[in-house]
Design a protein around this motif. Structure first.
Motif: not given
Length: 301
Positions: A263-267
């Motif tokens: 899971f990332t904050h935006n890419f």
């Protein structure tokens, strides 16, 4: 029955468990299988894309079996149907390929038969076929779904994923059957481990509801299935550690694996690079994709 009527259903990939939510949490992702279905004088099955060499083209085909389940439920004989599958979801990788086949077959056949079965009935049939609702629920309903089976009924809550949440999936070039991944799990767990996962599952749901991405690192921790499955996925522990270090919010097996999802904050490109490199160091070639959590499940095109 109109012989010329064709239904096209698009079904998303799904990631299940989301770390600690074993068999009860799942999320839809923007990678799709398309199912074309129409009445025909006799049954034919075509397959393009992922799994084209392995997927059965007879009555063992899961999409055909799902279609038959609909007609059985409606008390109708199974008609001849033409099925064409155009698959983007890799098979036996932990991204819900069997759930997509089941859901797509049910939705397409139900549409051909005049949409007589409700969404809840389709979910119950899909869960019965798959054995658990964690992948089929988001494949059908979209978004993030918490599902519980009680006395044969599926009770669920669906939430929209946080808009800024993105994922990086690292898909190893080998298959891992869900059955093999289940066989390594212990039949009993300690009270301590049960509390560890319960608390994090609750935190995961709360964090996603309140869009508290900062809590996902702790919320994604698991002791019930990942440690036992790690020997089946070379490099897993290191991939999780290194991707977290590279800036991922949380990293975990996708479903039964072998795919690992961050899971990332935006890419975040660095995360994808680190996952590929770490897998390679463990002797595993993988492909990475940036996938976005989505609000829609199976849709008729």
């Amino acid at each position: 029955m109109q012989s010329n009527q064709q239904v096209i259903v698009s079904v998303p990939a799904t990631t299940a468990n989301l770390g600690p939510g074993f068999d009860c949490l799942g999320m839809a992702l923007d990678l799709y299988n398309q199912i074309y279905m129409s009445f025909a004088p006799s049954t034919t099955i075509e397959v393009e894309g992922q799994g084209a060499n392995e997927i059965k083209r007879d009555e063992e085909n899961i999409v055909w079996q799902a279609a038959r389940r609909v007609f059985t439920e409606l008390g109708q004989p199974m008609p001849g149907i033409a099925i064409k599958l155009v698959n983007q979801i890799p098979t036996s990788r932990g991204l819900g390929s069997s759930a997509a086949a089941i859901v797509g077959g049910l939705v397409a056949a139900n549409n051909l038969a005049g949409n007589k079965l409700s969404q809840d009935t389709l979910l119950a049939l899909a869960t019965e076929m798959e054995g658990h609702p964690d992948n089929v629920a988001p494949a059908l309903l979209g978004g993030i779904v918490i599902s519980v089976v009680s006395e044969g009924k599926v009770h669920y809550l669906r939430i929209d994923p946080p808009e800024e949440l993105s994922t990086v999936v690292a898909i190893p070039d080998f298959e891992l059957s869900t059955q093999a991944a289940r066989e390594v799990l212990p039949r009993q767990v300690s009270l301590q481990d049960a509390i560890f996962n319960l608390s994090r599952s609750a935190l995961m749901v709360g964090a996603l509801c309140q869009k508290r991405l900062d809590l996902l690192t702790v919320a994604a921790q698991d002791v019930l299935h990942q440690p036992h499955r790690a020997p089946l996925v070379p490099g897993l522990v290191q991939v999780i550690e290194n991707a977290n270090r590279a800036g991922a919010l949380s990293v975990m097996l996708s479903g039964a694996g072998p795919t690992v999802i961050a899971f990332t904050h935006n890419f975040q490109k660095e995360v994808a690079g680190v996952m590929e490199k770490t897998f390679l160091e463990a002797g595993v070639i993988c492909q990475t994709k940036n996938l976005k959590p989505i609000v829609d499940g199976a849709v008729i095109l």
